[in-house]
Scaffold this motif. Sequence first.
Motif, PDB file in Angstrom:
ATOM      1  N   LEU A 309       1.224  -0.855   0.114  1.00  0.00           N
ATOM      2  CA  LEU A 309      -0.328   0.043   0.307  1.00  0.00           C
ATOM      3  C   LEU A 309       0.897   1.090   0.150  1.00  0.00           C
ATOM      4  O   LEU A 309       1.940   1.211   0.692  1.00  0.00           O
ATOM      5  N   ALA A 310       0.095   2.332  -0.770  1.00  0.00           N
ATOM      6  CA  ALA A 310       0.644   3.475  -1.018  1.00  0.00           C
ATOM      7  C   ALA A 310      -0.071   4.471  -0.350  1.00  0.00           C
ATOM      8  O   ALA A 310      -0.966   5.102  -0.885  1.00  0.00           O
ATOM      9  N   MET A 311       0.958   5.869   0.097  1.00  0.00           N
ATOM     10  CA  MET A 311       0.516   6.823   0.650  1.00  0.00           C
ATOM     11  C   MET A 311       1.386   8.140   0.298  1.00  0.00           C
ATOM     12  O   MET A 311       2.625   8.154   0.167  1.00  0.00           O
ATOM     13  N   VAL A 312       1.046   9.142  -0.435  1.00  0.00           N
ATOM     14  CA  VAL A 312       1.221  10.145  -0.454  1.00  0.00           C
ATOM     15  C   VAL A 312       1.047  11.528   0.720  1.00  0.00           C
ATOM     16  O   VAL A 312       0.399  11.386   1.226  1.00  0.00           O
ATOM     17  N   PHE A 313       2.686  11.420   1.493  1.00  0.00           N
ATOM     18  CA  PHE A 313       2.572  12.785   2.443  1.00  0.00           C
ATOM     19  C   PHE A 313       3.214  14.046   1.614  1.00  0.00           C
ATOM     20  O   PHE A 313       4.709  14.239   0.911  1.00  0.00           O
ATOM     21  N   THR A 314       2.567  15.212   2.173  1.00  0.00           N
ATOM     22  CA  THR A 314       3.196  16.438   1.855  1.00  0.00           C
ATOM     23  C   THR A 314       2.793  17.249   2.708  1.00  0.00           C
ATOM     24  O   THR A 314       2.658  17.333   4.014  1.00  0.00           O
ATOM     25  N   VAL A 315       3.598  18.496   2.640  1.00  0.00           N
ATOM     26  CA  VAL A 315       3.666  19.029   3.203  1.00  0.00           C
ATOM     27  C   VAL A 315       1.960  20.390   3.463  1.00  0.00           C
ATOM     28  O   VAL A 315       1.454  20.254   2.723  1.00  0.00           O
ATOM     29  N   ASP A 332      11.569  19.272   7.041  1.00  0.00           N
ATOM     30  CA  ASP A 332      11.193  18.094   8.412  1.00  0.00           C
ATOM     31  C   ASP A 332      10.705  16.972   8.662  1.00  0.00           C
ATOM     32  O   ASP A 332      10.995  15.901   8.719  1.00  0.00           O
ATOM     33  N   LEU A 333       9.540  17.388   6.974  1.00  0.00           N
ATOM     34  CA  LEU A 333       8.911  15.746   6.791  1.00  0.00           C
ATOM     35  C   LEU A 333      10.180  14.674   6.043  1.00  0.00           C
ATOM     36  O   LEU A 333      10.527  13.465   6.548  1.00  0.00           O
ATOM     37  N   ASP A 356       8.118  18.227  -2.826  1.00  0.00           N
ATOM     38  CA  ASP A 356       7.521  18.723  -1.372  1.00  0.00           C
ATOM     39  C   ASP A 356       6.763  17.480  -1.007  1.00  0.00           C
ATOM     40  O   ASP A 356       6.191  17.922   0.179  1.00  0.00           O
ATOM     41  N   SER A 357       6.497  16.113  -1.754  1.00  0.00           N
ATOM     42  CA  SER A 357       5.790  15.304  -1.629  1.00  0.00           C
ATOM     43  C   SER A 357       6.262  14.112  -1.665  1.00  0.00           C
ATOM     44  O   SER A 357       7.764  13.674  -2.062  1.00  0.00           O
ATOM     45  N   PHE A 358       6.267  13.053  -0.820  1.00  0.00           N
ATOM     46  CA  PHE A 358       7.018  12.352  -0.825  1.00  0.00           C
ATOM     47  C   PHE A 358       5.627  10.843  -0.349  1.00  0.00           C
ATOM     48  O   PHE A 358       4.420  10.815  -0.199  1.00  0.00           O
ATOM     49  N   ARG A 359       6.169   9.577  -1.385  1.00  0.00           N
ATOM     50  CA  ARG A 359       5.596   8.546  -2.089  1.00  0.00           C
ATOM     51  C   ARG A 359       5.743   7.425  -0.605  1.00  0.00           C
ATOM     52  O   ARG A 359       6.790   6.810  -0.561  1.00  0.00           O
ATOM     53  N   VAL A 360       5.219   7.323   0.301  1.00  0.00           N
ATOM     54  CA  VAL A 360       5.409   6.341   1.586  1.00  0.00           C
ATOM     55  C   VAL A 360       5.110   5.029   1.142  1.00  0.00           C
ATOM     56  O   VAL A 360       3.712   4.816   1.253  1.00  0.00           O
ATOM     57  N   LEU A 361       5.845   3.649   1.310  1.00  0.00           N
ATOM     58  CA  LEU A 361       5.010   2.424   0.775  1.00  0.00           C
ATOM     59  C   LEU A 361       5.023   1.581   2.395  1.00  0.00           C
ATOM     60  O   LEU A 361       5.297   1.933   2.690  1.00  0.00           O
ATOM     61  N   GLY A 362       4.226   1.008   2.631  1.00  0.00           N
ATOM     62  CA  GLY A 362       3.479   0.531   3.641  1.00  0.00           C
ATOM     63  C   GLY A 362       3.391  -1.286   3.669  1.00  0.00           C
ATOM     64  O   GLY A 362       2.439  -1.459   2.246  1.00  0.00           O
ATOM     65  N   LEU A 371       2.273   5.713  12.093  1.00  0.00           N
ATOM     66  CA  LEU A 371       3.244   6.499  11.791  1.00  0.00           C
ATOM     67  C   LEU A 371       2.665   7.742  11.869  1.00  0.00           C
ATOM     68  O   LEU A 371       3.313   8.585  12.125  1.00  0.00           O
ATOM     69  N   ILE A 372       1.888   8.250  10.605  1.00  0.00           N
ATOM     70  CA  ILE A 372       1.446   9.366  10.912  1.00  0.00           C
ATOM     71  C   ILE A 372       0.839  10.410  12.265  1.00  0.00           C
ATOM     72  O   ILE A 372       0.998  11.523  12.276  1.00  0.00           O
ATOM     73  N   GLU A 373       0.224   9.295  12.868  1.00  0.00           N
ATOM     74  CA  GLU A 373      -0.928   9.790  14.599  1.00  0.00           C
ATOM     75  C   GLU A 373       0.847  10.012  15.636  1.00  0.00           C
ATOM     76  O   GLU A 373       1.220  10.941  15.697  1.00  0.00           O
TER      77      GLU A 373
END
Length: 614
Positions: A309-315, A332-333, A356-362, A371-373
């Motif tokens: 599974l993947a999600m995009v994290f961005t500022v 910081d991210l 300024d975005s990152f694709r986080v896979l888990g 992780l987000i919490e």
Amino acid sequence: MPNLRNIAIIAHVDHGKTTLVDAMLRQSGIFRENATLVDRVMDSNDLERERGITILAKNTALFFHDTKINIVDTPGHSDFGGEVERALRMVDGVLLLVDASEGPLPQTRYVLQKALAAKLPPVVVLNKIDRSDARAAAVLDEIYSLFIDLDATEDQLDFPVLYCNAKAGAAHREPEGPAAGKGTLLPLFEAILASIPSPVGDPEGVLQVQVTNLDYNDFLGRIAIGRVFNGTVRRGSDVAISKLSGALVPAKLTKLFTFRGLERDEADAVICGDMVAIAGVEDIQIGESITSLENPAPLEPLLVDEPTLAMVFTVNTGPLCGREGTLVTSRDLRTRLTKELLTNVSIRVEDGETTDSFRVLGRGELQLAILIETMRREGYELLVGKPEIVVRNAGGRKLEPQELLVVDCPETFIGILMEGLGTRRGEMVKMVNHGSGRVRLEFRIPSRGLIGLRSQLLTDTRGTALIHSIFDGWIDYGGEMALRPTGALVADRPGASTAFALWNVQERGEMFIGPGVDVYEGMIVGENAREADMDVNITKEKKQTNMRASSADEAIRLVPHRDLNLEQAIEFIADDEYVEITPKTIRLRKKILDSKKRPRRWQQIRASQEVKAE
């Protein structure tokens, strides 16, 4: 090393692993008599205590007579499978814990499969034997069937069985014993010594240490935790670190520690077979090994299953950015996600489409939500996109991950459950009715069909369903899946929400906010009953006039709004939406805030239908 045992406690989530470790530590006399102890002492993380689940694999040690027993407490949730795989590399046997009522569940199968593949002898413990609905004999039959189904050898099938009430700290060899809650764990300790082999290795041989976990100390820096497979590791010695790339890097070990209860004791040397914590190895990573500098013999690097599974994290680019958090930039991210990679082997981070975005896979939604919490509690602000599955290309075929889903629910909800899973391409493979009014259904379903499924099934079954899933291989990609059937109520201007405006809008759908909440244009304030998005004025105030009307004094009655937690918010959002995460608030918003520049939802639905038609 006859006076040493290394074991891992493996089980499905909430079957009692951490509670059993608690009882073993207390009865071994490892704590002082006047020590103040809390329940589930191994769950040291705040999130673990709040949620009642184990997230991180941890190790401890106790003494039974003259034998030291190293214990690794592992997570039971499938999203943290990477922690389980690492733990099994450290041990010589496992305690397989199974709820005497629920029986083996998907994660039981997963952890047992890994243990049998590693040729680890098991000790089976039927826990919660005191439950009124316990069915020890039937569950034991199910365990034997599971072992046979996983191609266990005859030696592995010859396992000891103990009946346990972990909460009361009682274990017996017969099922009638612990139901009364009396007794001790003495039979369990004896079974461990009799069935789990001593570690092998030559204390005078070539040094081999596998690193399976990392810790950090403000005074000592990074601490590598692992098992000494061969040789003896000594404080102050010069060694070689075998990197994942195959390179050998020299290092000097400044301090060594062994485990005792929840404490670490400093040591001058640790012989093969024992667990060790090593300071002075700043650049080491999980899966790498420590070996002799003069005569290197590195171990195979530790590999875990790929993420699905993947999600995009961005500022956070919203108008309310920076009000609550202190860590808000892309730098910081990036720093925080890089730090996470050092201790979490089942996470991958890739650069996103923008700088300024990152694709986080888990492994799953829960792992990424944890992780987000954790990040929001550390003061981070960020936006996260809708979870998406990771696809593979193999021989010109597009493959997607599949899950084995087990749902336990009352008989009356079978129809609505089958209907809900049918729309997500779920295929039923098994149904078992235990005659207690509840049925257990097994489905094979694409992983993306699980996104948003938990909240839907809990609503459909009025909170009575038990839902578990686990990765079950790769299948041919099945095409587009239906979008969320409802639209969003979107604020069309900034301001503070008012009770009068909410009263006028609430008939359109279900609200996510109450009065007095700061909103901005593009922020999602509720769920529309229809499939299209609707822009609403949520800040409108009642006009004050000198004229009186018959309805002027009517009280405004608001329907209670639905507060979405982090997992529910992640499940709810569509492809064109973000979840805005700040230390104190979770908001939903459109990716494009300006309504004039935002494509309408009916256009998305029509485009999706055209793709399906092709």
